[in-house]
Design an enzyme around this catalytic site. Sequence first.
Site, PDB file in Angstrom:
ATOM      1  N   ASP A  68       0.815  -1.207   0.000  1.00 38.79           N
ATOM      2  CA  ASP A  68       0.000   0.000   0.000  1.00 38.79           C
ATOM      3  C   ASP A  68       0.854   1.265   0.000  1.00 38.79           C
ATOM      4  OD1 ASP A  68      -2.275  -1.454  -0.099  1.00 38.79           O
ATOM      5  OD2 ASP A  68      -2.929  -1.061   1.952  1.00 38.79           O
ATOM      6  N   GLY A  69       2.036   1.224   0.626  1.00 40.45           N
ATOM      7  CA  GLY A  69       2.902   2.399   0.620  1.00 40.45           C
ATOM      8  C   GLY A  69       3.369   2.750  -0.783  1.00 40.45           C
ATOM      9  N   ARG A  73       2.466   6.223  -3.214  1.00 35.90           N
ATOM     10  CA  ARG A  73       3.420   7.014  -3.988  1.00 35.90           C
ATOM     11  C   ARG A  73       2.956   7.141  -5.435  1.00 35.90           C
ATOM     12  NH1 ARG A  73       8.682   3.679  -3.073  1.00 35.90           N
ATOM     13  NH2 ARG A  73       9.329   4.852  -4.914  1.00 35.90           N
ATOM     14  N   ASN A 175      -4.893   9.119   1.690  1.00 35.15           N
ATOM     15  CA  ASN A 175      -5.390   8.589   2.959  1.00 35.15           C
ATOM     16  C   ASN A 175      -5.777   9.687   3.946  1.00 35.15           C
ATOM     17  OD1 ASN A 175      -5.377   5.864   2.476  1.00 35.15           O
ATOM     18  ND2 ASN A 175      -3.416   5.466   3.445  1.00 35.15           N
ATOM     19  N   ASP A 176      -4.808  10.525   4.332  1.00 30.75           N
ATOM     20  CA  ASP A 176      -5.092  11.459   5.413  1.00 30.75           C
ATOM     21  C   ASP A 176      -4.063  12.579   5.509  1.00 30.75           C
ATOM     22  OD1 ASP A 176      -2.832  10.207   6.745  1.00 30.75           O
ATOM     23  OD2 ASP A 176      -4.193   8.637   7.408  1.00 30.75           O
ATOM     24  N   ARG A 186       4.292  16.481  25.736  1.00 32.91           N
ATOM     25  CA  ARG A 186       3.384  17.621  25.601  1.00 32.91           C
ATOM     26  C   ARG A 186       2.450  17.426  24.426  1.00 32.91           C
ATOM     27  NH1 ARG A 186       5.233  24.005  25.186  1.00 32.91           N
ATOM     28  NH2 ARG A 186       3.142  24.901  25.470  1.00 32.91           N
ATOM     29  N   ASP A 205      -2.838  13.881  21.196  1.00 30.29           N
ATOM     30  CA  ASP A 205      -1.576  13.453  20.585  1.00 30.29           C
ATOM     31  C   ASP A 205      -1.537  13.850  19.112  1.00 30.29           C
ATOM     32  OD1 ASP A 205      -0.781  12.378  22.966  1.00 30.29           O
ATOM     33  OD2 ASP A 205      -0.899  10.283  22.339  1.00 30.29           O
ATOM     34  N   ALA A 240      -6.165  10.186  21.035  1.00 30.55           N
ATOM     35  CA  ALA A 240      -5.924  10.314  22.479  1.00 30.55           C
ATOM     36  C   ALA A 240      -6.216  11.719  22.984  1.00 30.55           C
ATOM     37  CB  ALA A 240      -4.478   9.908  22.809  1.00 30.55           C
ATOM     38  N   GLN A 275       3.866  10.984   5.460  1.00 32.86           N
ATOM     39  CA  GLN A 275       5.110  11.691   5.155  1.00 32.86           C
ATOM     40  C   GLN A 275       5.072  13.080   5.796  1.00 32.86           C
ATOM     41  OE1 GLN A 275       7.731  10.641   3.300  1.00 32.86           O
ATOM     42  NE2 GLN A 275       6.954   8.756   2.404  1.00 32.86           N
TER      43      GLN A 275
END
Length: 387
Positions: A68-69, A73, A175-176, A186, A205, A240, A275
Amino acid sequence: MTVNGLGLVVHGGHAEAVEAACVVRAWAAEHDVRCTDIDVWHDGGRHHSGEEVAAAGDPDLIVTLGGDGTFLRGARLAARNDALVLGVDLGRVGFLTEVPVRSVREALDAIREDRYTVDSRLLLTMRASRRLEVPADMERLMQYGRGPLLPPPQVRTDCEQDTDWGVPLHVTAVNDVVLEKLSRDRQVSVGVYVSGRLLASYSADALLVATPTGSTAYSFAAGGPVVSPCADALVFTPVAPHMAFNRSVVTAPNEPIGLRVLERSGQAAVSVDGQVRGVLDPGDWIGVYAAPARLRVVRLAPMDFYGRLRERMNLTDAPAAVADGTPPPLWSLTSPPPGDMAHLSMPLLAAQRAQGKGPCTDGTDGVAPALEESVFPRHARDGGSGR
């Protein structure tokens, strides 16, 4: 389809992918098709997608050989050039890729002979309060054990820009897009806006905006919903969060999602399809929205997304139900659907029609064994085909 130029994106660390690339090149030579390897790692650095597709002669078909990676690309290159993309599966998950490696020659023949359909997918793009850059010291740290980072996103010259609406960036997410904390101790504090209106301020997070295609990737791992890749929507999911409201929000495709780093927050990294593309300071913002362009994925058989979801996610049944065995198909496959259901998507019926088969003759409502193997090869029924 007349294929004039073919771009090849190969997972060079996978011996089977390298071998399959030889098959693709041989097919291209036989049919007088220009075939160019698109190696994003060459010359010791990463290159912009526009530079890569131009160097490949603006191919009208991108073939990816890997998992999938590798597909991601190739998909970004295809979207930049409005080309078709065919994913050949050599990975461990294979949600995005379409065909098994043993069938790559047959897949190319099917494309050349117009025996395929095009699956149109929603993509994401973005604007930002300023150009994105990765600080040099952070880039050196992140390069440890891996190749160089992608270059900073280019500014789109075909779009208006001003201080109110931000800088339009050449960013394509399959994807996102993720905004995540840089410091382990932090969290990042972010104001989240939908269509320009403040929804809530989060301390988390990470916060991510996913496409339906990406709903089974990071968003799923963070507790987000599974969304059909046939849908058009944006999925916002906090990771989170330190607040009672920790649910995902699904917006319409014309409802952009804005993420503003609040003044008391630490820095935040912006990642596109995994990325890192830049770092934001407090007060900076990004606006994520549906891209005008679509990803055009080659589909060689009717898509059985939910069957693959069941297999890939290893969905088990309640012990009390297992005693009843595997339930048969809900609706009959021996006759056409009634008029009020004729507009609905029925992958198994579509598979029969695609093969010109009649009703099943084995006395069941299931797909005849020969048909199932020809339209949904074992690879696909085991969950290895594309989404």
